[in-house]
Scaffold this active site. Structure first.
Site, PDB file in Angstrom:
ATOM      1  N   ASP A  13      -8.122  -6.854  20.773  1.00  0.00           N
ATOM      2  CA  ASP A  13      -9.130  -6.455  21.758  1.00  0.00           C
ATOM      3  C   ASP A  13      -8.566  -5.534  22.838  1.00  0.00           C
ATOM      4  OD1 ASP A  13     -10.960  -8.057  20.387  1.00  0.00           O
ATOM      5  OD2 ASP A  13     -10.456  -9.815  21.592  1.00  0.00           O
ATOM      6  N   LYS A  16      -9.094  -0.836  20.936  1.00  0.00           N
ATOM      7  CA  LYS A  16      -8.754   0.039  19.802  1.00  0.00           C
ATOM      8  C   LYS A  16      -9.964   0.844  19.337  1.00  0.00           C
ATOM      9  CE  LYS A  16      -7.414  -3.529  17.424  1.00  0.00           C
ATOM     10  NZ  LYS A  16      -7.507  -4.561  18.464  1.00  0.00           N
ATOM     11  N   ALA A  39     -12.316  -8.807  13.012  1.00  0.00           N
ATOM     12  CA  ALA A  39     -12.190  -7.733  14.000  1.00  0.00           C
ATOM     13  C   ALA A  39     -13.548  -7.439  14.627  1.00  0.00           C
ATOM     14  CB  ALA A  39     -11.660  -6.471  13.324  1.00  0.00           C
ATOM     15  N   GLY A  40     -13.522  -6.981  15.855  1.00  0.00           N
ATOM     16  CA  GLY A  40     -14.723  -6.512  16.537  1.00  0.00           C
ATOM     17  C   GLY A  40     -14.302  -5.348  17.406  1.00  0.00           C
ATOM     18  N   HIS A  41     -14.657  -4.150  16.990  1.00  0.00           N
ATOM     19  CA  HIS A  41     -14.236  -2.944  17.710  1.00  0.00           C
ATOM     20  C   HIS A  41     -15.449  -2.313  18.391  1.00  0.00           C
ATOM     21  CE1 HIS A  41     -10.592  -2.549  14.763  1.00  0.00           C
ATOM     22  NE2 HIS A  41     -10.546  -3.638  15.503  1.00  0.00           N
ATOM     23  N   GLN A 224      -6.870  -6.321  15.048  1.00  0.00           N
ATOM     24  CA  GLN A 224      -6.102  -7.361  15.757  1.00  0.00           C
ATOM     25  C   GLN A 224      -4.972  -6.709  16.575  1.00  0.00           C
ATOM     26  OE1 GLN A 224      -6.793  -8.200  12.088  1.00  0.00           O
ATOM     27  NE2 GLN A 224      -8.700  -8.789  13.046  1.00  0.00           N
ATOM     28  N   ARG A 304     -12.629 -14.534  26.775  1.00  0.00           N
ATOM     29  CA  ARG A 304     -11.212 -14.277  26.508  1.00  0.00           C
ATOM     30  C   ARG A 304     -10.361 -14.832  27.637  1.00  0.00           C
ATOM     31  NH1 ARG A 304     -12.705  -8.108  25.128  1.00  0.00           N
ATOM     32  NH2 ARG A 304     -13.388  -8.391  22.991  1.00  0.00           N
TER      33      ARG A 304
HETATM   34  P1  GDP Z   1     -10.783  -3.751  20.060  1.00  0.00           P
HETATM   35  O1  GDP Z   1     -10.985  -4.964  19.230  1.00  0.00           O
HETATM   36  O2  GDP Z   1      -9.347  -3.464  20.321  1.00  0.00           O
HETATM   37  O3  GDP Z   1     -11.495  -2.554  19.516  1.00  0.00           O
HETATM   38  O4  GDP Z   1     -11.414  -4.067  21.479  1.00  0.00           O
HETATM   39  P2  GDP Z   1     -12.846  -4.762  21.762  1.00  0.00           P
HETATM   40  O5  GDP Z   1     -13.903  -3.769  21.529  1.00  0.00           O
HETATM   41  O6  GDP Z   1     -12.952  -6.059  21.068  1.00  0.00           O
HETATM   42  O7  GDP Z   1     -12.686  -5.114  23.283  1.00  0.00           O
HETATM   43  C1  GDP Z   1     -12.405  -4.157  24.235  1.00  0.00           C
HETATM   44  C2  GDP Z   1     -13.491  -4.186  25.295  1.00  0.00           C
HETATM   45  O8  GDP Z   1     -13.119  -3.329  26.338  1.00  0.00           O
HETATM   46  C3  GDP Z   1     -14.825  -3.676  24.783  1.00  0.00           C
HETATM   47  O9  GDP Z   1     -15.854  -4.303  25.500  1.00  0.00           O
HETATM   48  C4  GDP Z   1     -14.776  -2.192  25.135  1.00  0.00           C
HETATM   49  O10 GDP Z   1     -16.053  -1.600  25.281  1.00  0.00           O
HETATM   50  C5  GDP Z   1     -14.069  -2.273  26.446  1.00  0.00           C
HETATM   51  N1  GDP Z   1     -13.293  -1.096  26.825  1.00  0.00           N
HETATM   52  C6  GDP Z   1     -12.430  -0.368  26.090  1.00  0.00           C
HETATM   53  N2  GDP Z   1     -11.797   0.535  26.869  1.00  0.00           N
HETATM   54  C7  GDP Z   1     -12.311   0.372  28.107  1.00  0.00           C
HETATM   55  C8  GDP Z   1     -12.034   0.968  29.378  1.00  0.00           C
HETATM   56  O11 GDP Z   1     -11.202   1.837  29.517  1.00  0.00           O
HETATM   57  N3  GDP Z   1     -12.750   0.489  30.452  1.00  0.00           N
HETATM   58  C9  GDP Z   1     -13.706  -0.483  30.329  1.00  0.00           C
HETATM   59  N4  GDP Z   1     -14.375  -0.859  31.406  1.00  0.00           N
HETATM   60  N5  GDP Z   1     -13.957  -1.064  29.165  1.00  0.00           N
HETATM   61  C10 GDP Z   1     -13.263  -0.657  28.079  1.00  0.00           C
HETATM   62  P1  IMO Z   2      -9.737  -7.076  17.026  1.00  0.00           P
HETATM   63  O1  IMO Z   2      -9.530  -6.178  15.846  1.00  0.00           O
HETATM   64  C1  IMO Z   2      -8.646 -10.715  19.116  1.00  0.00           C
HETATM   65  C2  IMO Z   2      -7.556 -14.154  16.678  1.00  0.00           C
HETATM   66  C3  IMO Z   2      -8.487 -15.347  16.696  1.00  0.00           C
HETATM   67  C4  IMO Z   2      -7.464 -16.447  16.492  1.00  0.00           C
HETATM   68  C5  IMO Z   2      -6.497 -15.834  15.501  1.00  0.00           C
HETATM   69  C6  IMO Z   2      -6.781 -16.192  14.046  1.00  0.00           C
HETATM   70  O2  IMO Z   2     -11.127  -7.079  17.550  1.00  0.00           O
HETATM   71  O3  IMO Z   2      -8.691  -6.850  18.052  1.00  0.00           O
HETATM   72  P2  IMO Z   2      -8.601 -15.415  12.300  1.00  0.00           P
HETATM   73  O4  IMO Z   2     -10.082 -15.549  12.319  1.00  0.00           O
HETATM   74  O5  IMO Z   2      -8.117 -14.025  12.175  1.00  0.00           O
HETATM   75  O6  IMO Z   2      -7.946 -16.332  11.306  1.00  0.00           O
HETATM   76  O7  IMO Z   2      -8.136 -15.963  13.742  1.00  0.00           O
HETATM   77  O8  IMO Z   2      -6.605 -14.435  15.667  1.00  0.00           O
HETATM   78  N1  IMO Z   2      -8.203 -12.886  16.313  1.00  0.00           N
HETATM   79  C7  IMO Z   2      -8.455 -11.905  17.193  1.00  0.00           C
HETATM   80  N2  IMO Z   2      -8.303 -11.867  18.531  1.00  0.00           N
HETATM   81  N3  IMO Z   2      -9.093  -9.637  18.461  1.00  0.00           N
HETATM   82  C8  IMO Z   2      -9.233  -9.654  17.118  1.00  0.00           C
HETATM   83  O9  IMO Z   2      -9.549  -8.550  16.410  1.00  0.00           O
HETATM   84  C9  IMO Z   2      -8.957 -10.834  16.430  1.00  0.00           C
HETATM   85  N4  IMO Z   2      -9.007 -11.212  15.123  1.00  0.00           N
HETATM   86  C10 IMO Z   2      -8.535 -12.451  15.075  1.00  0.00           C
HETATM   87  O10 IMO Z   2      -9.150 -15.463  17.912  1.00  0.00           O
HETATM   88  O11 IMO Z   2      -6.774 -16.684  17.679  1.00  0.00           O
HETATM   89 MG    MG Z   3     -12.042  -6.735  19.318  1.00  0.00          MG
END
Ligand code: GDP
Ligand code: IMO
Ligand code: MG
Length: 423
Positions: A13, A16, A39-41, A224, A304
């Site tokens: 998170d 990315k 994953a959740g991007h 991740q 988180r």
């Molecule tokens: P990922 O899994 O690495 O792609 O990250 P996530 O999308 O799960 O979580 C990152 C969070 O931070 C999301 O809500 C994004 O929209 C947010 N985000 C990413 N870059 C920035 C930033 O520079 N500023 C703010 N305010 N939010 C951001």
């Molecule tokens: P992105 O790509 C943050 C964490 C879970 C748990 C551990 C194992 O969005 O960054 P799993 O379901 O993979 O067996 O869970 O890994 N986890 C993540 N934490 N971002 C993620 O993906 C994650 N994918 C898995 O919360 O601690």
């Molecule tokens: Mg994520």
């Protein structure tokens, strides 16, 4: 330009999705090589928010080819849902913009059920997985009882393999006191979705190879983060794939010397979701982020855990991944603070250490040693160049990048695509 691997330098998170969306503009092909719909991007474009789970975040840029490589585990029902959701937002998926490896392994409902039952039976020792069946699916792959996407396209073979797999899974489920899986219903459901995605499935090793021969640039989209890597992370509180840069090669079939540079995404602070040690976790940072409505999981909605920037961790991530450049996201999250803390070393049983111990029990005992930095107490979200950032914010960025040991490339000052500063 050279092919780029984008990795998460913390616990996932790191932002990315946003960084990938930005970098996709510079490349032709975006390849996912590990993970699944754990994953959740998040990508925000023109105030529209997309959360990509299996499909590479590059899909939002027109004219780019996205590839899901052999190293990814795919729940085809979840994949079809994602394809349909994107279509509803005018992002049409076809074999021109998405190809999926026939060697990628399938995730089945029994994987999800076993994932859940293992978590429940572990009680307080649980990992805090996303319960998407990721661990059991990779477990099957390594144990050589998994079923690949290519096999889903061969109904007779698939039926035979699934029958054997369900038989064993049902023994496990019964052991957990759960109802068995009904084979016939599962078979039909999977064959049906298999037909829908058939046009996308191919040998993606050749797809990527041919693209490289044609001089196209590739971006490898990590999922991740480094400390969730099954080998190098905080085992067993990790995911079940190699999230570090090497995973881009094994998970796509691209040879290592084709990788030109590695970009590490990291937040200007640290977050972690799920269980496991997190030395710099801090209630003040969590309260600040949650009070702004930030730092809730994009997949599971879980709050988180939050803490100060941990350079002991990111420095090790730099070593593990060979990070050349850094994309620091969420700088704006720290805008209101008068003073900031940065972890520069740990204290473990009275001794100062600068590398995280590989044993989680020891990591859990580490106490951060902090340096302090002055805050900037000014909104950064409208800054569009490095020079427009307040001097203390620039100083803070310099500090965390120096400590990590890589050059600063990008800074994120907000969720949207536009709120990105190229340094
Ligand atoms: P990922 O899994 O690495 O792609 O990250 P996530 O999308 O799960 O979580 C990152 C969070 O931070 C999301 O809500 C994004 O929209 C947010 N985000 C990413 N870059 C920035 C930033 O520079 N500023 C703010 N305010 N939010 C951001
Ligand atoms: P992105 O790509 C943050 C964490 C879970 C748990 C551990 C194992 O969005 O960054 P799993 O379901 O993979 O067996 O869970 O890994 N986890 C993540 N934490 N971002 C993620 O993906 C994650 N994918 C898995 O919360 O601690
Ligand atoms: Mg994520």
């Amino acid at each position: 330009m050279a092919n780029i691997v984008l990795v998460g330098a913390q616990w996932g998170d790191e932002g990315k999705g946003k960084v990938i969306d930005y970098l996709t503009d510079e490349v032709d092909v975006v390849v996912r090589s590990q993970g699944g719909n754990n994953a959740g991007h998040t990508v925000v474009v023109d105030e529209k928010k997309y959360i990509l789970r299996l499909i590479p975040s590059g899909i939002l840029r027109k004219g780019k080819l996205c590839v899901i490589g052999n190293g990814v585990v795919i729940d085809p029902i979840a994949l079809w849902e994602e394809i349909s959701e994107l279509a509803a937002h005018d992002v049409k998926i076809n074999s021109k913009n998405l190809l999926i490896s026939e060697c990628a392994h399938l995730v089945f409902p029994f994987h999800r059920m076993i994932d859940e039952q293992r978590e429940v039976s572990k009680g307080a020792q649980k990992i805090g997985t996303t319960r998407r069946g990721i661990g059991p699916a990779y477990g099957d792959k390594i144990a050589r009882v998994g079923i690949r996407l290519g096999e889903l396209l061969q109904p007779e073979l698939f039926k035979e393999k699934l029958q054997a797999r369900v038989k064993e899974a049902n023994l496990v489920l019964r052991g957990f006191g759960q109802k068995p899986i009904i084979f016939k219903a599962l078979l039909n459901q999977y064959l049906e979705v298999g037909e829908k995605i058939r046009p996308l499935i191919t040998n993606t090793v050749l797809t990527v190879h041919r693209a490289m021969i044609a001089g196209k640039e590739i971006l490898f989209e990590g999922a991740q983060g480094t400390f969730l890597d099954v080998d190098h992370g905080t085992y067993p509180y990790v995911t079940s794939s190699n999230t570090t840069a090497g995973g881009a090669c094994t998970g796509s079939g691209v040879p290592p010397h084709r990788i030109g540079r590695v970009v590490g995404a990291m937040k200007a602070y640290t977050t972690r979701v799920g269980e496991g040690p997190f030395p710099t976790q801090d209630a003040v940072v969590a309260e600040l982020m949650h009070s702004m409505g930030r730092e809730y999981g994009s997949v599971t909605g879980r709050a988180r855990r939050c803490g100060w920037f941990d350079s002991v961790a990111t420095r090790y991530a730099q070593i593990l991944n060979g990070i050349d450049e850094l994309a620091v996201t969420n700088l704006d999250g720290l805008d209101s603070l008068p003073r900031l803390k940065v972890c520069v070393a740990y204290k473990l049983e009275g001794k100062k250490i600068e590398v995280p111990p590989t044993c989680v029990q020891q990591l859990a005992k580490c106490v951060p040693i902090y340096a302090e930095a002055a805050g900037w107490q000014k909104s950064t979200s409208d800054a569009r160049s490095y020079e427009e950032l307040p001097p203390n914010a620039r100083e803070y960025l310099r500090l965390i990048c120096d400590l990590t040991g890589a050059k600063l490339k990008l800074v994120g000052v907000g969720q949207s695509r536009a709120q990105t500063i190229l340094v």
